[in-house]
Design an enzyme around this catalytic site. Structure first.
Site, PDB file in Angstrom:
ATOM      1  N   LYS A 121      -1.545  28.868 -18.573  1.00 17.13           N
ATOM      2  CA  LYS A 121      -2.812  28.297 -19.016  1.00 17.13           C
ATOM      3  C   LYS A 121      -3.889  28.370 -17.940  1.00 17.13           C
ATOM      4  CE  LYS A 121      -0.421  27.227 -22.652  1.00 17.13           C
ATOM      5  NZ  LYS A 121      -0.423  28.123 -23.820  1.00 17.13           N
ATOM      6  N   GLU A 202      -8.140  18.643 -16.764  1.00 15.97           N
ATOM      7  CA  GLU A 202      -9.358  18.903 -17.520  1.00 15.97           C
ATOM      8  C   GLU A 202     -10.049  17.574 -17.815  1.00 15.97           C
ATOM      9  OE1 GLU A 202      -8.111  22.824 -20.208  1.00 15.97           O
ATOM     10  OE2 GLU A 202      -8.197  20.839 -21.116  1.00 15.97           O
ATOM     11  N   HIS A 237      -0.017  14.567 -29.750  1.00 17.89           N
ATOM     12  CA  HIS A 237      -0.338  15.953 -29.412  1.00 17.89           C
ATOM     13  C   HIS A 237       0.267  16.949 -30.397  1.00 17.89           C
ATOM     14  CE1 HIS A 237      -1.783  14.133 -25.777  1.00 17.89           C
ATOM     15  NE2 HIS A 237      -0.571  13.773 -25.395  1.00 17.89           N
ATOM     16  N   ARG A 294       1.110  34.387 -30.284  1.00 18.74           N
ATOM     17  CA  ARG A 294       2.220  34.452 -31.249  1.00 18.74           C
ATOM     18  C   ARG A 294       1.688  34.049 -32.614  1.00 18.74           C
ATOM     19  NH1 ARG A 294       2.935  29.152 -32.312  1.00 18.74           N
ATOM     20  NH2 ARG A 294       2.615  27.659 -30.608  1.00 18.74           N
TER      21      ARG A 294
END
Length: 368
Positions: A121, A202, A237, A294
């Site tokens: 990431k 973040e 999440h 994917r």
């Protein structure tokens, strides 16, 4: 469509719903589907639906569905030409994609090099920023023990695992006093889930919409942008509701999202299916989150509004076919919504609970 099947035999390195979905696409393309199973799944529906099934190990996923060697051996025994990983398990594992290629087989998905480049990431954030795509404010290098970079961003923040997703290794931090234990917990969880405890930070964007853009690219340089899906309704999440088109995306914002998705894809030699995920803030600004290289669980939502069979096109692209005009020019018609169903007890902290399903009607038909 080519008069000949893209492949004669294809191994499905997965189980459950996605294995059934790929088997149906194989049937429609004239391909013989070959399944795999662990000792726990010998009589599973996907095994019965395939032309043949190869045992890959005991019940534990680590010794069967996550065993690269076992799956490659099954592919050899099955006499297949290609391997479709589905989603989950080994679908984003570059070592698996490379092992498939080294065995002289075709991997139905982006190349190992692309999986490596975008699977991390942090690396993906750096690539997106260099391509001129807005990213969520935060770090583009691994977070160490120094709290300075986090405090400079300002609370609240999200700690995230560099090596994976699905909410694992993710922690929200609202104040400096919560930072140290949250960092330790995020690293432990990331290490256990992905074998890599690297984390980054973040800024927390709230309120926000979570929107993902579906891409499909071929080996000839063509890229189709197949609309967006809104997955803002989440819990722990995990996405609860997916819908397309997003009720929060205007035509102007949609154009900007699609252009950003194209730019992210252009940072690598991309082909096959992927989604680029963004956050949209209250002012309509969008920020790159990640690219999932994917097939997504929610791909069926996009199939319903575009009329395309994304799974079949994954296979056709892997065989070297070029995307046709109806794919490259596809547009959304109507609206589609997908819900995740849970069996939980709301009176006991939503713990998983067993029960009997008294009524169930499965959708069926072409492309389902």
């Amino acid at each position: 469509m080519s008069p000949l099947p893209p492949f004669g035999r294809l191994l499905i390195a997965n189980r459950g719903e996605i294995a059934i979905r790929i088997i149906r696409a194989c049937r429609e393309l004239g391909i013989s589907p070959i399944a795999v199973h662990s000792d726990a799944d010998g009589d599973a529906l996907h095994v019965r639906a395939a032309d043949q099934s190869e045992r890959i190990g005991p019940a534990a996923a680590a010794e069967s569905y996550l065993s690269i060697e076992a799956v490659i051996d099954a592919a050899r025994r099955g006499g297949v030409e290609a391997v479709h990983p589905g989603y989950g398990f080994l679908s984003e594992n570059p070592a698996f994609a490379r092992a498939v290629e080294d065995a002289g087989l075709v991997f139905v998905g982006p190349s190992a090099a692309v999986l490596e480049a975008l699977g991390n990431k942090l690396a993906a954030r750096r690539s997106a920023a260099e391509a001129g795509v807005p990213i969520v404010p935060g770090t583009t290098v691994a977070l160490g023990d120094d709290p300075g970079p986090v405090e400079a961003i300002g609370f609240p923040v999200m700690l995230k695992a560099a090596a994976g997703g699905g909410g694992r290794g993710m922690r929200r931090v609202d104040a400096a006093k919560e930072l140290r234990p949250a960092m330790d917990a995020a690293r432990r969880e990331a290490l256990a889930a992905f074998g890599d405890g690297t984390i980054y930070v973040e800024r927390m964007i709230a309120p926000a919409r979570h929107v993902e853009v579906q891409l499909l690219g071929d080996r000839h340089g063509s890229l189709a942008v197949l609309g967006e899906r809104d997955c803002s309704v989440q819990r722990r999440h995990q996405k609860l509701v997916e819908e397309s088109p997003s009720p929060a995306v205007s035509p102007t914002l949609r154009t900007a999202l699609f252009e950003s998705a194209r730019r992210v894809a252009a940072t690598v030699d991309f082909h096959n299916a992927a989604t680029v995920e963004f956050l949209i803030d209250a002012d309509g600004n969008h920020y790159f989150l990640e690219m999932n290289t994917r097939l997504q669980v929610e791909h069926g939502v996009t199939e319903l509004v575009t009329g395309l069979d994304i799974v079949a096109w994954q296979i056709r692209v892997a065989a070297g076919e070029a995307l046709t005009a109806d794919v490259l020019e596809a547009s959304s018609r109507g609206h589609a919504i997908e819900f995740r169903l849970y069996a939980e007890n709301p009176y006991d902290d939503f713990r998983p609970t067993a029960g009997r399903v008294t009524a169930w009607r499965m959708p069926d038909g072409p492309g389902v």
